[in-house]
Scaffold this motif. Structure first.
Motif, PDB file in Angstrom:
ATOM      1  N   ARG A 116       0.860  -1.180   0.000  1.00 12.09           N
ATOM      2  CA  ARG A 116       0.000   0.000   0.000  1.00 12.09           C
ATOM      3  C   ARG A 116       0.897   1.230   0.000  1.00 12.09           C
ATOM      4  O   ARG A 116       1.553   1.544   0.970  1.00 12.09           O
ATOM      5  N   PHE A 117       0.910   1.946  -1.121  1.00  9.74           N
ATOM      6  CA  PHE A 117       1.707   3.170  -1.223  1.00  9.74           C
ATOM      7  C   PHE A 117       0.871   4.350  -0.737  1.00  9.74           C
ATOM      8  O   PHE A 117      -0.217   4.597  -1.262  1.00  9.74           O
ATOM      9  N   VAL A 118       1.366   5.051   0.254  1.00  4.94           N
ATOM     10  CA  VAL A 118       0.648   6.184   0.829  1.00  4.94           C
ATOM     11  C   VAL A 118       1.401   7.471   0.502  1.00  4.94           C
ATOM     12  O   VAL A 118       2.586   7.456   0.160  1.00  4.94           O
ATOM     13  N   ALA A 119       0.692   8.578   0.619  1.00  8.91           N
ATOM     14  CA  ALA A 119       1.257   9.883   0.259  1.00  8.91           C
ATOM     15  C   ALA A 119       2.223  10.358   1.333  1.00  8.91           C
ATOM     16  O   ALA A 119       1.916  11.234   2.158  1.00  8.91           O
ATOM     17  N   ALA A 120       3.392   9.756   1.336  1.00 12.00           N
ATOM     18  CA  ALA A 120       4.417  10.082   2.319  1.00 12.00           C
ATOM     19  C   ALA A 120       5.775   9.731   1.729  1.00 12.00           C
ATOM     20  O   ALA A 120       5.860   9.088   0.677  1.00 12.00           O
TER      21      ALA A 120
ATOM     22  N   ALA B  66       9.418   6.621  10.127  1.00 14.93           N
ATOM     23  CA  ALA B  66       8.099   6.170   9.680  1.00 14.93           C
ATOM     24  C   ALA B  66       6.990   7.160   9.987  1.00 14.93           C
ATOM     25  O   ALA B  66       5.824   6.860   9.731  1.00 14.93           O
ATOM     26  N   SER B  67       7.305   8.328  10.530  1.00 10.36           N
ATOM     27  CA  SER B  67       6.253   9.222  11.012  1.00 10.36           C
ATOM     28  C   SER B  67       5.322   9.691   9.894  1.00 10.36           C
ATOM     29  O   SER B  67       4.093   9.674  10.051  1.00 10.36           O
ATOM     30  N   GLU B  68       5.871  10.085   8.760  1.00  9.26           N
ATOM     31  CA  GLU B  68       5.022  10.581   7.662  1.00  9.26           C
ATOM     32  C   GLU B  68       4.084   9.489   7.156  1.00  9.26           C
ATOM     33  O   GLU B  68       2.883   9.708   6.983  1.00  9.26           O
ATOM     34  N   LYS B  69       4.619   8.293   6.904  1.00 10.14           N
ATOM     35  CA  LYS B  69       3.768   7.259   6.297  1.00 10.14           C
ATOM     36  C   LYS B  69       2.793   6.669   7.301  1.00 10.14           C
ATOM     37  O   LYS B  69       1.700   6.242   6.922  1.00 10.14           O
ATOM     38  N   SER B  70       3.151   6.664   8.582  1.00  9.19           N
ATOM     39  CA  SER B  70       2.200   6.202   9.588  1.00  9.19           C
ATOM     40  C   SER B  70       0.992   7.132   9.646  1.00  9.19           C
ATOM     41  O   SER B  70      -0.162   6.683   9.613  1.00  9.19           O
ATOM     42  N   ALA B  71       1.234   8.435   9.708  1.00 13.74           N
ATOM     43  CA  ALA B  71       0.131   9.401   9.730  1.00 13.74           C
ATOM     44  C   ALA B  71      -0.673   9.334   8.443  1.00 13.74           C
ATOM     45  O   ALA B  71      -1.913   9.400   8.462  1.00 13.74           O
ATOM     46  N   ALA B  72       0.016   9.200   7.298  1.00 16.97           N
ATOM     47  CA  ALA B  72      -0.682   9.140   6.013  1.00 16.97           C
ATOM     48  C   ALA B  72      -1.591   7.918   5.941  1.00 16.97           C
ATOM     49  O   ALA B  72      -2.688   7.975   5.364  1.00 16.97           O
ATOM     50  N   TRP B  73      -1.148   6.804   6.511  1.00 21.94           N
ATOM     51  CA  TRP B  73      -1.989   5.600   6.501  1.00 21.94           C
ATOM     52  C   TRP B  73      -3.225   5.810   7.369  1.00 21.94           C
ATOM     53  O   TRP B  73      -4.346   5.476   6.955  1.00 21.94           O
ATOM     54  N   TRP B  74      -3.061   6.340   8.575  1.00 20.85           N
ATOM     55  CA  TRP B  74      -4.208   6.575   9.450  1.00 20.85           C
ATOM     56  C   TRP B  74      -5.179   7.584   8.845  1.00 20.85           C
ATOM     57  O   TRP B  74      -6.397   7.484   9.051  1.00 20.85           O
ATOM     58  N   LEU B  75      -4.677   8.535   8.077  1.00 27.09           N
ATOM     59  CA  LEU B  75      -5.551   9.526   7.454  1.00 27.09           C
ATOM     60  C   LEU B  75      -6.306   8.957   6.251  1.00 27.09           C
ATOM     61  O   LEU B  75      -7.385   9.444   5.902  1.00 27.09           O
TER      62      LEU B  75
ATOM     63  N   ARG C  80      -7.546  19.200  10.931  1.00 28.86           N
ATOM     64  CA  ARG C  80      -6.362  19.694  11.637  1.00 28.86           C
ATOM     65  C   ARG C  80      -5.268  18.637  11.701  1.00 28.86           C
ATOM     66  O   ARG C  80      -4.085  18.986  11.770  1.00 28.86           O
ATOM     67  N   PHE C  81      -5.634  17.381  11.680  1.00 28.49           N
ATOM     68  CA  PHE C  81      -4.623  16.329  11.606  1.00 28.49           C
ATOM     69  C   PHE C  81      -3.904  16.407  10.260  1.00 28.49           C
ATOM     70  O   PHE C  81      -2.682  16.288  10.177  1.00 28.49           O
ATOM     71  N   GLY C  82      -4.661  16.608   9.186  1.00 27.81           N
ATOM     72  CA  GLY C  82      -4.043  16.765   7.876  1.00 27.81           C
ATOM     73  C   GLY C  82      -3.126  17.972   7.814  1.00 27.81           C
ATOM     74  O   GLY C  82      -2.029  17.916   7.237  1.00 27.81           O
ATOM     75  N   GLU C  83      -3.555  19.075   8.410  1.00 29.96           N
ATOM     76  CA  GLU C  83      -2.713  20.266   8.458  1.00 29.96           C
ATOM     77  C   GLU C  83      -1.447  19.999   9.266  1.00 29.96           C
ATOM     78  O   GLU C  83      -0.354  20.454   8.910  1.00 29.96           O
ATOM     79  N   TRP C  84      -1.616  19.276  10.351  1.00 27.35           N
ATOM     80  CA  TRP C  84      -0.486  18.940  11.213  1.00 27.35           C
ATOM     81  C   TRP C  84       0.563  18.143  10.439  1.00 27.35           C
ATOM     82  O   TRP C  84       1.766  18.406  10.536  1.00 27.35           O
ATOM     83  N   LEU C  85       0.104  17.175   9.648  1.00 23.91           N
ATOM     84  CA  LEU C  85       1.027  16.386   8.840  1.00 23.91           C
ATOM     85  C   LEU C  85       1.704  17.243   7.781  1.00 23.91           C
ATOM     86  O   LEU C  85       2.897  17.073   7.501  1.00 23.91           O
ATOM     87  N   ALA C  86       0.965  18.187   7.183  1.00 24.35           N
ATOM     88  CA  ALA C  86       1.557  19.067   6.172  1.00 24.35           C
ATOM     89  C   ALA C  86       2.694  19.903   6.762  1.00 24.35           C
ATOM     90  O   ALA C  86       3.745  20.082   6.130  1.00 24.35           O
TER      91      ALA C  86
END
Length: 372
Positions: free
Chosen positions: A176-180, A190-199, A312-318
């Motif tokens: 599963r390729f996620v936007a990270a 792994a922080s970016e892809k972990s958050a991207a998966w949960w989102l 806000r979670f999406g903004e936080w990741l950005a």
């Protein structure tokens, strides 16, 4: 354990009811049913995790010797796993329960970890897992397993690695390729892809539970489905808000500081004492909140959707992604923590995700009661 109130300042009254609505089941007593070690068979007592090789969590490759040793040890045990009476009984019990939750398990994986993924595919096939998302009709409770990798690289990935990864994706269909991005310049690889998966996962899947683990952990899928079914029954009601993990309690510095502050394994009261200790400089920290840990964190569909839909979670990741481009690189947690907030990169992967879960739930409750 149902937590009746929040023990920390700076929240609305409605937000103080956050922990009353979330059922946190520690894996200390479930560890013997969910995970395995490469050193001593199934974990007993209070353990809940295992490392396949040195390094881990999908963030680093670990040493080649450690990986080879762990894989060789585990593969020897796999030969007899499917034939064990206990495994047959648990799997048959779970398969007979058509109302058990369907689980999507995202395994955070480092692209070069081909051997770990091969081992996990074999293990999953013998413990009730199946590849990818989706439900097979008439099969009862199922765990769909997908390996989560970033769709980008922080710089330029080696051509040979990209070719091997593409071939693996074509062969197995469970990447599963996620936007990270992979290979971000801090210890929290792994922080970016972990958050991207949960989102993203709760928005595209109809699973009733979503679980995240790492590619250095072995999760017994049939036992996981049975445990989540028990958690849902204990929570009761329609759309229960459930988190299942080996819980620790943490504080977090707000306003894009990207830093955990205070807390640990001693429970919420111990976390409060740490946060209020002037020596720890946690005066601004929010919490404490229940933090899921990297070996396994699961959320019910209702809780996962609430988190995934929180803008806000999406903004936080950005902001975290931008900080990984323009902040100060760091390869140890201590080095990351020493950087000023303006250049601080997010390296506490699981604490950061759990902080956003907690805040998403608080905002949801505030909005539903008119306090937001």
């Amino acid at each position: 354990v149902r937590f009746g109130r929040l023990w920390r300042m700076s929240l609305l009254d409605s937000e103080r009811r956050v922990l009353k609505t979330i059922l946190c089941l520690c894996l200390g007593y479930l560890g013997g049913h969910l995970t395995a070690t490469h050193g001593g068979g199934w974990v007993g007592g209070g353990e809940a995790s295992c490392a396949v090789g040195a390094g881990g969590g999908g963030g680093s490759e670990g040493s080649e010797d450690g990986i080879e040793e762990g894989i060789a040890s585990i593969e020897g045990r796999l030969e007899g796993l499917g034939a064990s009476r206990g495994h047959r009984d648990v799997t048959a019990q779970a398969a007979a329960s058509a109302d058990a939750p369907y689980v999507l398990l995202g395994v955070i994986s480092n692209p070069p970890n081909f051997k770990q993924r091969a081992l996990l595919r074999r293990f999953n096939a013998q413990t009730g897992g199946r590849r990818g998302d989706g439900r097979v009709p008439g099969r009862g409770p199922q765990v769909g397993v997908e390996f989560v990798v970033g769709s980008e690289h922080h710089k330029t990935p080696p051509a040979r690695l990209s070719q091997k990864l593409a071939a693996e994706a074509d062969q197995f269909g469970d990447l599963r390729f996620v936007a990270a991005r992979e290979a971000i310049p801090n210890v929290g690889k792994a922080s970016e892809k972990s958050a991207a998966w949960w989102l993203s996962a709760p928005r595209r899947s109809s699973a009733e539970f979503f679980c995240k683990t790492d590619d250095d952990s072995l999760i017994h899928n049939a036992h996981l489905a049975a445990s989540l079914r028990a958690a849902a029954a204990a929570a009761g009601g329609d759309g229960p808000l459930v988190m299942l993990s080996y819980i620790r309690w943490r504080g977090w510095l707000p306003h894009y500081d990207f830093q955990a502050c205070g807390g640990g394994w001693g429970g919420p009261l111990d976390a409060i004492r740490q946060m209020e200790d002037p020596a720890n400089h946690c005066a601004r920290a929010e919490g404490p909140f229940p933090q899921g840990t990297g070996t396994l964190t699961c959320m019910s569909r209702a809780l996962a959707l609430l988190t995934a839909r929180d803008e806000r979670f999406g903004e936080w990741l950005a902001v975290a992604r931008a900080r990984n481009d323009y902040g100060a690189p760091c390869q140890t947690a201590a080095a990351c923590a020493a950087h000023p907030p303006a250049t601080h990169m997010w390296h506490h992967e699981d604490a950061g995700v759990s902080y956003n879960v907690w805040r998403s739930l608080a905002r949801g409750i505030a909005a539903s009661t008119g306090d937001g």
